[in-house]
Design a protein around this motif. Structure first.
Motif, short mmCIF file in Angstrom:
data_model
loop_
_atom_site.label_atom_id
_atom_site.label_comp_id
_atom_site.label_asym_id
_atom_site.label_seq_id
_atom_site.Cartn_x
_atom_site.Cartn_y
_atom_site.Cartn_z
N SER A 15 0.85 -1.19 0.00
CA SER A 15 0.00 0.00 0.00
C SER A 15 0.89 1.24 0.00
CB SER A 15 -0.90 -0.01 1.24
OG SER A 15 -1.75 1.11 1.24
N LYS A 56 -12.98 -0.31 -4.92
CA LYS A 56 -12.84 -0.79 -3.54
C LYS A 56 -13.12 -2.28 -3.45
CE LYS A 56 -13.57 3.20 -0.53
NZ LYS A 56 -14.37 3.76 0.57
N ILE A 59 -10.05 -4.12 -4.72
CA ILE A 59 -8.93 -4.04 -3.77
C ILE A 59 -9.20 -4.92 -2.55
CG2 ILE A 59 -7.67 -2.49 -2.23
CD1 ILE A 59 -7.98 -0.31 -4.35
N ARG A 60 -10.44 -4.95 -2.08
CA ARG A 60 -10.78 -5.83 -0.96
C ARG A 60 -10.46 -7.28 -1.30
NH1 ARG A 60 -15.90 -3.11 -0.94
NH2 ARG A 60 -15.96 -1.44 0.62
N ILE A 63 -6.55 -7.73 -1.31
CA ILE A 63 -5.97 -7.71 0.04
C ILE A 63 -6.33 -8.99 0.79
CG2 ILE A 63 -6.09 -6.58 2.30
CD1 ILE A 63 -6.31 -3.91 0.88
N TRP A 82 -6.95 6.70 -0.11
CA TRP A 82 -6.92 5.29 -0.47
C TRP A 82 -5.98 4.49 0.43
CZ3 TRP A 82 -10.29 2.75 -3.29
CH2 TRP A 82 -11.09 3.46 -4.18
N GLU A 86 -7.11 1.43 2.80
CA GLU A 86 -6.52 0.09 2.70
C GLU A 86 -5.98 -0.37 4.04
OE1 GLU A 86 -5.10 0.64 -1.98
OE2 GLU A 86 -3.64 0.74 -0.34
#
Length: 255
Positions: A15, A56, A59-60, A63, A82, A86
């Motif tokens: 990140s 989002k 990205i979820r 991650i 952002w 994160e």
């Protein structure tokens, strides 16, 4: 051969603020040189407010799929909506490894900051020995150990992409002998599996530390070479306490 990232030591989400891109590349390269799959990116679509929720969601997913989160902290990162989002998101997830690199400190020398990441390379290699019929039970343990940053190997890895299973098995056992343990899952299925008995013999010959894990009503005495070893009784199921006990035994041997 399989894509190299399938055999990565760990999966890292980096990140960072886009303004720190060049310094973050140094972090990514440092991790990749040590066998990690490290993801850093700049999404141009972030510039479109209308796509915010879709991004989002993506990205979820990413991650959640990776077991290690590295925050490249800086003034820019602290001011980035952002990056802060994160960071907050990953902190709410269980079993994630979270490391922070101070990009500002790079001005005084990168080496000391990068060495913070060496902790990740010291996690043990865990070789999972089991029969394929018990895969559903073993998968829960494998996922748990992966989430903690261990390098986990099981026999199915060697079968992907035409790998030489004998060679891959020997390499993985050698690595577990040097820096890790073999978790050997004992069951009625294992007792009847020629493959399991062959793998057990190889593991014993490798000199690796072995932790037997009994996962059904089979008796430890049905495996003569393992009778004198302390074993974990998971015959009643893989509860959180059993997972913690397995981790404790691994750390005890690894120390």
């Amino acid at each position: 051969m399989s894509h190299w990232e399938k055999k990565a030591n760990g999966w890292v989400f980096i990140s960072h603020a886009s303004e720190d891109y060049e310094d973050v590349r140094v972090v990514r390269n440092y991790l990749e040189d040590r066998g990690f799959s490290a993801l850093m990116f700049y999404l141009k679509s972030l510039e479109h407010e209308s796509r915010k929720e879709q991004i989002k969601k993506l990205i979820r997913w990413e991650i959640s799929a990776r077991n290690i989160f590295v925050l490249c902290n800086s003034i820019h990162a602290q001011n980035s909506e952002w990056v802060q989002w994160e960071s907050d998101y990953v902190k709410a997830l269980p079993n994630k490894i979270y490391k922070t690199i101070d990009i500002v400190a790079f001005t005084d020398g990168k080496e000391s900051e990068l060495k913070k990441l060496d902790y990740l390379t010291k996690k043990a290699t865990i070789y999972l020995s089991y029969t394929h019929k018990d895969k559903d039970k073993v998968d829960k343990i494998s996922a748990h150990l992966n989430s903690l940053g261990y390098k986990v190997y099981d026999g199915s890895t060697a079968l992907e992409g035409g790998d030489d299973i004998e060679e891959v098995m020997e390499q993985a056992l050698s690595e577990a002998a040097r820096n890790g343990v073999v978790l050997m899952f004992l069951s009625e299925n294992a007792k009847r599996s020629k493959w399991f008995w062959d793998e057990k013999s190889r593991a014993l010959h490798s000199g690796a530390s072995i932790i037997p894990v009994v996962i059904d009503d089979v008796g430890i005495r049905d495996f003569p070479a393992l009778r004198d070893k302390q074993f974990i009784d998971a015959s009643k199921g893989l509860s959180d306490s059993i997972l913690q006990l397995i981790e404790k035994e691994i750390n005890y041997i690894d120390v």
